[in-house]
Design an enzyme around this catalytic site. Structure first.
Site, short mmCIF file in Angstrom:
data_model
loop_
_atom_site.label_atom_id
_atom_site.label_comp_id
_atom_site.label_asym_id
_atom_site.label_seq_id
_atom_site.Cartn_x
_atom_site.Cartn_y
_atom_site.Cartn_z
N ARG A 46 5.13 -10.69 14.38
CA ARG A 46 4.81 -10.15 13.04
C ARG A 46 5.90 -10.55 12.06
NH1 ARG A 46 3.28 -5.58 16.31
NH2 ARG A 46 5.19 -4.43 15.86
N LYS A 137 1.37 1.86 -2.41
CA LYS A 137 -0.09 1.76 -2.29
C LYS A 137 -0.63 2.89 -1.43
CE LYS A 137 -2.87 -0.55 0.72
NZ LYS A 137 -3.44 -1.65 1.50
N GLU A 178 -5.82 3.00 -4.95
CA GLU A 178 -6.81 2.13 -4.31
C GLU A 178 -7.97 2.93 -3.72
OE1 GLU A 178 -5.42 -0.40 -1.11
OE2 GLU A 178 -7.35 -1.42 -0.96
N LYS A 220 -6.41 -0.45 -8.00
CA LYS A 220 -6.81 -1.50 -7.05
C LYS A 220 -8.20 -1.15 -6.52
CE LYS A 220 -5.50 -3.80 -2.75
NZ LYS A 220 -4.42 -4.44 -2.02
P1 13P Z 1 -8.02 -7.10 1.61
O1 13P Z 1 -7.83 -8.00 0.42
O2 13P Z 1 -8.01 -7.82 2.92
O3 13P Z 1 -9.19 -6.18 1.41
O4 13P Z 1 -6.75 -6.17 1.69
C1 13P Z 1 -6.24 -5.61 0.54
C2 13P Z 1 -5.65 -4.30 0.85
O5 13P Z 1 -4.51 -4.07 0.56
C3 13P Z 1 -6.50 -3.31 1.52
O6 13P Z 1 -5.87 -2.06 1.47
#
Ligand code: 13P
Length: 338
Positions: A46, A137, A178, A220
């Site tokens: 990772r 986030k 998000e 987001k």
């Molecule tokens: P994806 O663009 O793969 O959907 O991932 C963005 C993300 O941060 C999901 O929480």
């Protein structure tokens, strides 16, 4: 709350043509990506993978305003001992952190989930700020299906997002809000529009009640898009028309930026849709915060072999550049294939 710092961080995140690299996959999500390329999911793999992404100078300096990290990664050092955060900062990019601890089933609401992670968050945010994070986030997951989502589920998720956002701003960290309406399933673009509208209206009402400072927050969201199994897949122009109408109806112009998730769209599809949205004059900066759509090609090219790192970095650089053009509304299939 340092409002000036929040505003300047939010604006830097959506600087012209720049977007976020979402590299915050938890240990089980990255396992799925590594399984697909036959790479063992170890801490070293990772680290090596993310290290070569963050050391790809061209896209990191030119296209990527910030990187969303997982808890393990924000504390990790490169093979030569340099903290990964320092590599990101040296490229002029901003480190950020995923702070939710994933979705858990919502009792009494079969098939629906709420996001966990508020416990101890105040202290964790203080620690993350010290480690260099300037934004965070939190992802809420809303699924579309028979009888779902329920209003109660949308409301619970929106309230959690608002509590999280208020805690972030208290710690001078810009919250990325998000709410993701999943594109799994066979629903139409109109159904996605209706559900996302319900979600966004509820989220912004809760942000208001929680006294969240919108000028220092980033949204987001998903685009308005048909489910993957729906018979009719809309063109980028149709996705853009629905998505713009949706946001015009739901997102206050005080929000400095909308940075989309890719959510399972193909990588070129995610770029084409973003470009079509940006072909119009919009009251917010509209850019990308892609995980899969920025990394898929690089992961495939790498496949765990150090000899492939240059090719993988070139693949990452290409996707980042294409998304920069899309964030400016200047992408075309001709430049994609040039
Ligand atoms: P994806 O663009 O793969 O959907 O991932 C963005 C993300 O941060 C999901 O929480």
């Amino acid at each position: 709350m340092n409002k000036d710092l929040l505003v300047s961080t939010a604006h830097a995140m959506v600087a012209d043509g720049k977007g976020l690299l979402a590299a915050d996959e938890g240990t089980s999500s990255i396992k799925k990506r590594f399984d697909a390329i036959n790479v063992e999911n170890t801490e070293t793999n990772r680290r090596d993978y993310r290290e070569f992404l963050f050391r790809t100078a061209e896209p990191m300096q030119r296209d990527i305003s910030g990187v969303i990290l997982f808890d393990e990664t924000i504390r990790q050092s490169a093979a030569d001992g340099t903290p990964l955060v320092k590599i990101i900062e040296a490229a002029g990019s901003i480190p950020g952190i995923k702070v939710d601890t994933s979705p858990v089933p919502m009792p009494g609401f079969p098939g629906e989930v709420v996001t966990s992670g508020l416990d101890g968050l105040e202290k964790r945010l203080e620690d993350y700020f010290k480690l260099g994070a300037r934004f965070a986030k939190w992802r809420a997951v809303i699924d579309i299906g028979n009888g779902i989502p329920t209003s109660a589920n949308i409301h619970a998720n929106a309230q959690l997002l608002a509590r999280y956002a208020a805690l972030c701003q208290q710690a001078d960290i810009v919250p990325i809000i998000e709410p993701e309406v999943l594109m799994d399933g066979d629903h139409s673009i109109e159904r996605c529009y209706d559900v996302t509208q319900h979600v966004l209206k509820t989220v912004f009402a809760e942000l208001y009640h929680a006294r969240v400072f919108l000028e220092g927050a980033i949204l987001k969201p998903n685009m308005a898009i048909a489910g993957k199994k729906h018979a009719h897949q809309a063109s980028p122009e149709q996705v853009a028309a629905h998505t713009i109408r949706l946001f015009n109806n739901c997102v206050p112009v005080a929000v400095p930026g909308i940075m989309f998730l890719s959510g399972g769209q193909g990588d070129v599809e995610a770029t084409a849709n973003l470009n079509a949205i940006n072909a119009k004059q919009l009251p917010w900066k509209v850019s990308f915060s892609y995980g899969r759509a920025l990394q898929f090609a690089a992961q495939k090219a790498w496949s765990g072999n150090p000899a492939n790192i240059k090719a993988a970095q070139a693949a990452f650089s290409h996707r980042a550049k294409m998304n920069r053009l899309a964030a400016l509304g200047q992408w075309s299939m001709a430049v994609e294939q040039a």
